[in-house]
Scaffold this active site. Structure first.
Site, mmCIF file in Angstrom:
data_model
loop_
_atom_site.group_PDB
_atom_site.id
_atom_site.type_symbol
_atom_site.label_atom_id
_atom_site.label_comp_id
_atom_site.label_asym_id
_atom_site.label_seq_id
_atom_site.Cartn_x
_atom_site.Cartn_y
_atom_site.Cartn_z
ATOM 1 C CG ASN A 188 -1.871 1.113 1.326
ATOM 2 O OD1 ASN A 188 -1.740 2.111 0.619
ATOM 3 N ND2 ASN A 188 -2.838 0.992 2.218
ATOM 4 C CG ASP B 135 -8.101 4.043 -2.344
ATOM 5 O OD1 ASP B 135 -8.657 3.332 -1.496
ATOM 6 O OD2 ASP B 135 -7.006 4.566 -2.155
ATOM 7 C CG HIS C 77 -9.150 7.709 5.381
ATOM 8 N ND1 HIS C 77 -8.788 6.381 5.529
ATOM 9 C CD2 HIS C 77 -8.015 8.363 5.020
ATOM 10 C CE1 HIS C 77 -7.495 6.252 5.272
ATOM 11 N NE2 HIS C 77 -7.005 7.443 4.957
ATOM 12 C CG LEU C 78 -10.180 12.647 9.683
ATOM 13 C CD1 LEU C 78 -10.462 13.381 10.985
ATOM 14 C CD2 LEU C 78 -10.639 13.470 8.480
ATOM 15 N N GLY C 79 -6.016 11.561 7.459
ATOM 16 C CA GLY C 79 -4.588 11.265 7.463
ATOM 17 C C GLY C 79 -3.877 12.318 6.629
ATOM 18 N N GLY D 282 -3.737 12.340 3.474
ATOM 19 C CA GLY D 282 -4.884 12.616 2.631
ATOM 20 C C GLY D 282 -6.116 12.423 3.486
ATOM 21 C CB ILE E 212 -5.383 12.649 11.597
ATOM 22 C CG1 ILE E 212 -4.070 13.203 11.034
ATOM 23 C CG2 ILE E 212 -6.073 13.701 12.459
ATOM 24 C CD1 ILE E 212 -4.259 14.379 10.081
ATOM 25 N N GLY E 213 -7.306 10.279 12.418
ATOM 26 C CA GLY E 213 -8.566 9.884 13.017
ATOM 27 C C GLY E 213 -8.422 8.931 14.178
ATOM 28 C CD GLU F 18 -5.987 2.279 3.077
ATOM 29 O OE1 GLU F 18 -6.556 3.309 2.665
ATOM 30 O OE2 GLU F 18 -4.762 2.209 3.265
#
Length: 396
Positions: A11, A154, A212-214, A216, A333-334, A383
């Protein structure tokens, strides 16, 4: 040495290379499989660090003085130090996260030369990700030429959206040529759909927003565990403010930069993809960990703007879903930033989210009070587990 075939999942993201190895026999059911080995090569302010864990537990770490990003060298190192000499069974296939599948690919595909060429043609639609994903394909193919390489997309998860949800208000002939909303982070959202039924029961089929916080960042609105609406669109630049990406902005601003300030397409692209978001607003870093540790006022300003972006778009998705039955945080982040989760949930109290500050600070799965009308969760995504399931189905 085991003789049981394994599935290797790679990934390659914009800021890390994640990997996982699975027993192929564990990837034939409806549930996410447990990995034999899992880890990532992460970049924290350009310092490369390899972290991995085995199924039996124990965190291992190896630091490198070199900045990360040479995928061929990283995959060589991964194969030579962990996968091939690790006592695992032979690699039956390598599954790759490929961000953009365009209109043609809405399920996992074997990577033939024709498929590889078609995906390369989509590189401009996801410039931070399509290139690394395909570079991972080339590196793995070079090292394991007889092993099937499989692309997992994705964009595929959002193919269930209605046509109006995917359309822009542009001339029809451009839409017919594929200029529409695709959405991203689909593998992550797919993984969360596997985790929701045991937690929510029948409520999992209702209106759920997944954040989905990262590096991106995007949101997805689910009904019946299927994508109804999402914040990213034609490219992975739209929607939420991100680490170095601007998210949604007035298109007239882009035109003004070109016509009045003399910037060309290359300069605007570099600014919106690489120099905006948390990095651009703070002037310090695009890494939230660095900003949370900083005493600078501009770091707080960047975090506040990020939170405001998330809150704004959750409200929009709740409108698309005609309600909100649950909220899920995932991504780097999430799952790790209690500060961001608290700020978002506090701003959504009017919507029925009642945060439990102690549970949130402790990193528990459920971060709201038991009587919260809208429960909120912080759940790790997987993922790679979804990729393994898709690869196993394709292999039959």
């Amino acid at each position: 040495m085991s003789t049981t075939p394994t599935l290797l999942c790679l990934n390659a993201g914009s800021a890390s290379l994640k990997f996982a190895l699975f027993d192929q026999r564990d990837c034939r059911g409806p549930t996410l499989p447990n990995a034999l080995l899992r880890g990532e090569i992460d970049s924290h302010d350009d310092q490369a660090t390899l972290r991995w864990t085995y199924a039996r537990g124990g965190l291992h770490r190896s630091a490198s003085p070199d900045p990360r990003g040479d995928l061929a060298a990283e995959i060589d190192s991964l194969l030579d130090t962990l996968i091939l000499p690790g006592g695992f069974g032979p690699v039956a296939a390598v599954a790759h996260r490929i961000v953009h599948g365009g209109s043609a690919f809405t399920s996992a595909q074997r990577l033939t030369p024709a498929v590889r060429a078609a995906l390369d043609a989509l590189r401009s639609l996801a410039p931070l990700h399509q290139g690394p994903g395909l570079a991972g394909v080339d590196a793995a193919t070079g090292r394991l030429p007889a092993v099937p390489q499989i692309a997992c997309f994705d964009t595929a998860f959002h193919a269930t959206q209605t046509e109006p949800s995917r359309r822009y208000a542009i001339p029809r002939h451009w839409h017919d040529r594929g200029y529409k909303r695709y959405g991203f982070h689909g593998l992550s959202y797919d993984a969360i759909t596997h985790r929701l039924p045991p937690l929510l029961g029948a409520r999992a089929q209702g209106a759920v927003v997944v954040a989905h916080l990262g590096g991106g960042a995007s949101l997805c609105g689910l009904r019946g565990l299927r994508s109804v609406s999402t914040t990213m669109g034609f490219t992975a630049l739209d929607g939420l403010m991100m680490s170095t990406r601007s998210g949604a902005i007035d298109p007239g601003l882009v035109l003004h930069w070109i016509t009045e300030d003399g910037l060309d397409a290359r300069q605007v692209t570099a600014m919106l993809y690489h120099d905006s978001g948390l990095k651009g607003v703070s002037g310090l870093s695009g890494d939230l960990r660095t900003l949370e540790a900083s005493p600078a006022a501009q770091a707080d300003e960047a975090i506040a703007l990020f939170v405001a972006s998330v809150v704004h778009h959750i409200g929009a998705l709740a409108a698309d879903l005609r309600g909100l039955d649950a909220l899920v945080f995932t991504g780097g982040i999430g799952t790790h930033s209690a500060r961001v989760r608290q700020a978002v949930c506090d701003a959504l109290a009017w919507l029925g989210v009642s945060l439990d500050p102690l549970a949130n600070a402790a990193g528990q799965a459920c971060i709201t009070h038991g009587d919260s009308r809208v429960p909120a969760y912080a759940l790790p995504t997987d993922e790679e587990g979804v990729m393994a399931l898709q690869a196993a189905r394709l292999l039959g």
